[in-house]
Write a protein that holds these residues in place. Structure first.
Motif: not given
Length: 358
Positions: A269-275, A326-338
């Protein structure tokens, strides 16, 4: 030559356009903003008309709060609020029409936002002549787009900006240079640009509630209380401002953000919104005449309203959706874990911004 600056501010701009275009919306409280979803909406109010403001609904009010205030008014026998979605392309078109009228009257202007602009009226050589020209300008705007504007006139941008809000709607307030300090003196501290809730609270704890109170402070004392902003505010409370008009304001960033319908940590859902946000950013990048960017910023607001931004600057400029994705995915990933979300909080809002535009 005496310096005379005007600030023109359209009255409840988005709401006024909707009232103009839809007769059924006239004469009732109106809010332009997110869908309230029967009180479960998650966005904010963009603009409210003056009838809705009487209910306590203002710009940036959470739409759920606006709904509750509307329901409370309805139960008290008052008209319920009409809620309308934002139509930014329409508002931008009207704004362009208004700026075309303004430039016919004033040779040097600085558009501050979609619904406000500064103009240098020094060429009129007197406050009286500036006021007459402003009346003509207001009438021309009404004739062209059938909307009212309020104008403030003063010796600088600071005074003009504050003056334009003194007699809304359809107001005209003139503050001559010799009257600037006395004009500001009785106003609450929040009337001064740069004094927000935190600064207001800090000053209130020192016993200062209005502009006149803080004029007793020296520049050194201002610095002691407020740090490097102290000197700027020391000048402002005395009505002094040397900020020039900038005819061509450089666009330094382009951004899009959205409040999710429900808080979530669902990566799909988050990736769809970011797209969707990314495509909006890229469209605006092209519309503004830019080819590429170097810095990408991701903003995340959690369910507890804590907001965090993270950025990455590319070695080489990029101007394609694939790189932004690609850059947004890289920045998002840490927010999905600790790493960036140790408490595993759900996400309420996402935003994308690109900077260092070329």
């Amino acid at each position: 030559m005496v310096r005379i600056i005007a600030h023109l501010d359209m009255d409840a701009f988005f709401a006024a356009i909707e009232e103009r275009d839809t007769p059924a919306l006239r004469g009732i409280p109106l809010v332009v903003g997110a869908d309230p979803l029967g009180g479960r909406g998650r966005g904010v109010v963009s603009t409210s008309n003056y009838l809705a403001r009487a209910y306590g609904i203002h710009s940036a009010t959470p739409i759920s709060v606006a709904w509750r205030l509307s329901e409370a008014a309805r139960r008290a026998g008052k008209p319920a609020v009409a809620f309308v979605s934002v139509d930014m392309p329409k508002y931008a078109h009207v704004s362009a029409e208004i700026m075309g009228v303004v430039r016919r009257f004033i040779p040097v202007v600085e558009q501050a936002s979609i619904d406000e602009t500064y103009g240098d009226l020094s060429f009129t050589e007197s406050y009286q002549a500036a006021a007459l020209l402003s009346q003509e300008l207001k009438a021309a705007i009404y004739t062209t787009v059938r909307l009212t504007a309020s104008v403030g006139i003063g010796p600088n941008k600071l005074i003009a900006k504050i003056a334009s809000g003194m007699s809304k709607p359809d107001g005209l307030t003139v503050v001559c240079e010799e009257d600037a300090e006395s004009f500001l003196a009785p106003l609450p501290l929040r009337a001064i640009p740069g004094i927000g809730p935190k600064t207001e609270g800090l000053l209130a704890r020192q016993g200062f509630t209005c502009v006149q109170d803080v004029k007793a402070l020296t520049a050194v004392q201002f610095n002691g209380l407020l740090g490097k902003r102290g000197v700027d505010l020391y000048e402002k409370v005395r009505g002094r401002d040397i900020t020039p008009l900038e005819e061509h304001t450089e666009i330094k960033s382009i951004s899009e953000q959205h409040t999710l319908e429900t808080d979530t940590l669902d990566s799909q859902r988050l990736l769809r919104e970011l797209e969707l946000l990314g495509k909006g950013v890229m469209d605006r990048l092209r519309q503004e005449g830019f080819q590429s960017f170097r810095t990408v910023v991701l903003t995340v607001r959690f369910a507890d309203f804590k907001t965090t931004s993270r950025a990455h600057t590319l070695v080489e400029p990029a101007g394609n959706m694939a790189t932004l994705r690609r850059e947004i995915l890289r920045l998002l990933m840490p927010f999905l874990d600790r790493r960036e979300n140790p408490l595993r909080q759900r996400i309420r809002l996402l935003g994308i911004r690109v900077e260092k535009l070329i």
